[in-house]
Every structure is written in C-alpha cells, then in structure tokens.
Design a protein around this motif. Structure first.
Motif, PDB file in Angstrom:
ATOM      1  N   THR A   1      15.420 -16.720  43.703  1.00  5.55           N
ATOM      2  CA  THR A   1      16.207 -17.908  43.365  1.00  5.55           C
ATOM      3  C   THR A   1      17.190 -17.515  42.258  1.00  5.55           C
ATOM      4  O   THR A   1      16.800 -16.848  41.305  1.00  5.55           O
ATOM      5  CB  THR A   1      15.286 -19.039  42.849  1.00  5.55           C
ATOM      6  OG1 THR A   1      14.301 -19.268  43.835  1.00  5.55           O
ATOM      7  CG2 THR A   1      16.060 -20.312  42.565  1.00  5.55           C
ATOM      8  N   GLY A   2      18.440 -17.883  42.446  1.00  2.00           N
ATOM      9  CA  GLY A   2      19.445 -17.583  41.429  1.00  2.00           C
ATOM     10  C   GLY A   2      20.113 -16.230  41.617  1.00  2.00           C
ATOM     11  O   GLY A   2      20.960 -15.835  40.826  1.00  2.00           O
ATOM     12  N   SER A   3      19.752 -15.512  42.697  1.00  2.00           N
ATOM     13  CA  SER A   3      20.332 -14.172  42.887  1.00  2.00           C
ATOM     14  C   SER A   3      21.755 -14.232  43.462  1.00  2.00           C
ATOM     15  O   SER A   3      22.450 -13.223  43.482  1.00  2.00           O
ATOM     16  CB  SER A   3      19.430 -13.332  43.796  1.00  2.00           C
ATOM     17  OG  SER A   3      19.258 -13.975  45.050  1.00  2.00           O
TER      18      SER A   3
HETATM   19  P1  ADP Z   1      20.390 -18.558  45.135  1.00  5.68           P
HETATM   20  O1  ADP Z   1      20.959 -19.230  46.325  1.00  5.68           O
HETATM   21  O2  ADP Z   1      20.036 -17.127  45.373  1.00  5.68           O
HETATM   22  O3  ADP Z   1      19.241 -19.332  44.524  1.00  5.68           O
HETATM   23  P2  ADP Z   1      22.806 -19.394  43.755  1.00  5.68           P
HETATM   24  O4  ADP Z   1      23.943 -18.821  44.494  1.00  5.68           O
HETATM   25  O5  ADP Z   1      22.468 -20.837  43.983  1.00  5.68           O
HETATM   26  O6  ADP Z   1      21.505 -18.488  43.987  1.00  5.68           O
HETATM   27  O7  ADP Z   1      23.040 -19.212  42.188  1.00  5.68           O
HETATM   28  C1  ADP Z   1      23.497 -18.000  41.596  1.00  5.68           C
HETATM   29  C2  ADP Z   1      23.670 -18.256  40.098  1.00  5.68           C
HETATM   30  O8  ADP Z   1      24.727 -19.186  39.892  1.00  5.68           O
HETATM   31  C3  ADP Z   1      22.452 -18.871  39.404  1.00  5.68           C
HETATM   32  O9  ADP Z   1      22.329 -18.316  38.110  1.00  5.68           O
HETATM   33  C4  ADP Z   1      22.758 -20.341  39.329  1.00  5.68           C
HETATM   34  O10 ADP Z   1      22.132 -20.937  38.229  1.00  5.68           O
HETATM   35  C5  ADP Z   1      24.269 -20.342  39.169  1.00  5.68           C
HETATM   36  N1  ADP Z   1      24.862 -21.540  39.796  1.00  5.68           N
HETATM   37  C6  ADP Z   1      24.743 -21.925  41.090  1.00  5.68           C
HETATM   38  N2  ADP Z   1      25.429 -23.052  41.326  1.00  5.68           N
HETATM   39  C7  ADP Z   1      26.003 -23.391  40.144  1.00  5.68           C
HETATM   40  C8  ADP Z   1      26.840 -24.468  39.727  1.00  5.68           C
HETATM   41  N3  ADP Z   1      27.252 -25.400  40.585  1.00  5.68           N
HETATM   42  N4  ADP Z   1      27.234 -24.486  38.432  1.00  5.68           N
HETATM   43  C9  ADP Z   1      26.846 -23.539  37.575  1.00  5.68           C
HETATM   44  N5  ADP Z   1      26.068 -22.486  37.886  1.00  5.68           N
HETATM   45  C10 ADP Z   1      25.637 -22.418  39.151  1.00  5.68           C
END
Ligand code: ADP
Length: 273
Positions: free
Chosen positions: A42-44
């Motif tokens: 998660t968060g990657s």
């Molecule tokens: P995954 O799908 O692998 O969980 P994400 O692509 O959702 O990862 O998130 C990648 C990073 O970007 C994370 O650190 C997340 O907290 C950040 N992030 C995702 N969406 C947002 C947003 N709308 N605003 C700020 N940070 C975001």
C-alpha cells in the motif's frame, strides 16, 4: 502494439508541506497480449500508475503512449487511445446505478453510440465472460445480487466496451474465497480468448500466481523488480521490502509446471531479459 511508459514521474501536492513523489522515473513497456501483474505494498504507487494508463491523471514529467499515441497530447487520436484502456477500479460495484443488470452493462456501449443490436451482443458476450447467465440475470436488479455477482456486473460493464487493454485494480478485494476463485477463473478465461491484454494490480501474490506471465513490483514509486513470476518469487529481499509474501513453494512449482501464459521475452525490460 503496446503501452509504453517513459521516465514517468508524478508528485502529489507539489510545493506544499505534503508533497509526495508517488512515481519516480518509471519506465515500462507492456506488450499487447500479455498478462501483467502490478504488485506492491500500500502506498507504493500502484493506483497512481494505473490512473496514468488512460489519462485520468497526467504525468508531472515523462510520457505514456498507448499504441504509439501520447495520451496526454493531441486531439482525437489521444481520446481514441485512452478509450482502448478499460479501467476497473477497486470495489467497482459501488458505481452500479441502473435498475437492471442489462441496463448497467449496456450503459457504456450505448454511450459509445452502438446500435441496439450491437449493444445486445456486447452485453451477452460480457455477461458470459464474467460467468453470469444472460436469461437469469438480465432483468435482475444489480442491488439484489451477492457481492461477487455485483462485482461481475461492474466488470462486465467495462468488458462490454471491448478495451484492448483491461486494467483491474485489486479485483478480488473483499470477496469471499469462492467468489474470489470464480472471478479469477473468469479473468483467466477472458485472457485466454486472446483479444485482451490484462494488467492486474494486486498486493496478493496468491491471486497473481498462475495468471500473470510477468510481475512488476513497485516499491516507493520505483520499479523494484520486473520479470517472470518464478524469478520474482526468488527475490526474497525485494518481496520483503515491498511487503509481499512469496507464494507457497508447492503452489509455485505447480504454477511453473502448468504455466499457461509464458512471458514473451520482448515483454521484459532489457535489464531483466
Ligand atoms: P498504492 O495504490 O500502491 O496504495 P498510491 O498510488 O495510492 O499507492 O499512493 C502512492 C503514494 O502517493 C502514497 O504515499 C500516497 O499516500 C500518496 N497519495 C496517493 N494519492 C494521493 C493524493 N490524492 N494526495 C496526496 N498524496 C497521495
């Protein structure tokens, strides 16, 4: 034909104290006809990457090309290229809204201007792909179905658009083991039909095993590993860092023996080939 991602970088909330580099110089080529899994903690950056594939978000720098067309530049061609990528988001059943299963699945093809006969064919085909009997379910309310069936209706709505590339974000999230198994079998069958390139985002290695011919592991916005499942599963350090668990060895051996979808060497990054 392929999706080509070059030097893709994406930063959320730029120039604020919450600035976050979600993707850092990602380079990938996903060949038409492949079944690719995108795995990672998660968060990657999995969702961020996925949303770039049909232009929902645009790169801060770098390019995304679908069949050679930069989907963030130009006019009509750009729109057509974006439409060839179908997106199934997490918990897609929350977006069902029509009164009948038929109407929900037909919504997209109708909007694309298809004639009623053609829409009919698309709905029948899509329902069969997701394993829902047409006669039994066409007039049912989607909201009267089980969670697994609702998920299938939602996926059928995207499949009915017949995208060349189908992106599925955690398609089995929240399903019970039987519904999960059945849905993965449907996805396998859809892929076997041969017209759809599948990109499946999952943090669950057990879902990926036996389906994907290639796994891309994202970690902290970077591609940490990219290759065939049997090679990726050997990279324990990378799997651990990315919060992923290698599948049980016997399962892995079975998958390798039965490997239905051997990866094409040209699907791999040059550094991994
Ligand atoms: P995954 O799908 O692998 O969980 P994400 O692509 O959702 O990862 O998130 C990648 C990073 O970007 C994370 O650190 C997340 O907290 C950040 N992030 C995702 N969406 C947002 C947003 N709308 N605003 C700020 N940070 C975001």
């Amino acid at each position: 034909m392929s999706i080509e991602i070059e030097n893709l970088t994406y930063t959320y909330m730029k120039k604020t104290p919450y600035e976050k580099d979600a993707l850092k110089n990602v380079n990938l080529k996903i060949e038409e006809g492949s079944f690719v899994a995108i795995a990672g903690h998660t968060g990657s950056g999995k969702s961020t990457l996925m949303q770039h594939l049909n232009g929902l978000i645009s790169p801060c720098s770098g390019t995304v090309k679908v069949d050679g067309v930069d989907i963030n530049r130009g006019g009509k061609e750009k729109i057509k290229a974006r439409h060839s990528v179908g997106m199934v988001f997490q918990y897609p059943e929350t977006q069902l809204f029509e009164e009948t299963v038929y109407a929900d699945i037909a919504f997209g093809p109708k909007n694309f201007g298809l004639e009623p006969d053609a829409v009919d064919k698309r709905v029948k085909k899509a329902m069969s792909f997701v394993g829902l009997d047409y006669e039994q379910y066409r007039d049912a309310s989607p909201f009267a179905l089980s969670g697994g069936q609702m998920r299938r209706v939602a996926i059928a709505g995207i499949v009915a658009l017949e995208p060349a590339y189908l992106v599925l974000d955690e398609p089995t999230a929240g399903l019970d083991p039987k519904a999960k198994h059945d849905l993965l079998e449907n996805i396998r069958a859809l892929y076997r039909k041969g017209n759809t390139t599948i990109i499946m985002v999952s943090h669950n290695m057990d879902d990926i095993i036996g389906l994907a011919g290639r796994i891309i592991v994202l970690h902290d916005g970077c591609v940490a590993a990219d290759g065939m499942p049997q090679d990726i599963f050997k990279k324990n350090d990378i799997l651990q860092a990315a919060g992923l668990r290698a599948p049980h060895l016997t399962q892995l051996l079975r998958q390798i023996n039965e490997q239905a979808f051997p990866v094409r060497s040209d699907c791999l990054n040059k550094s991994d080939a």
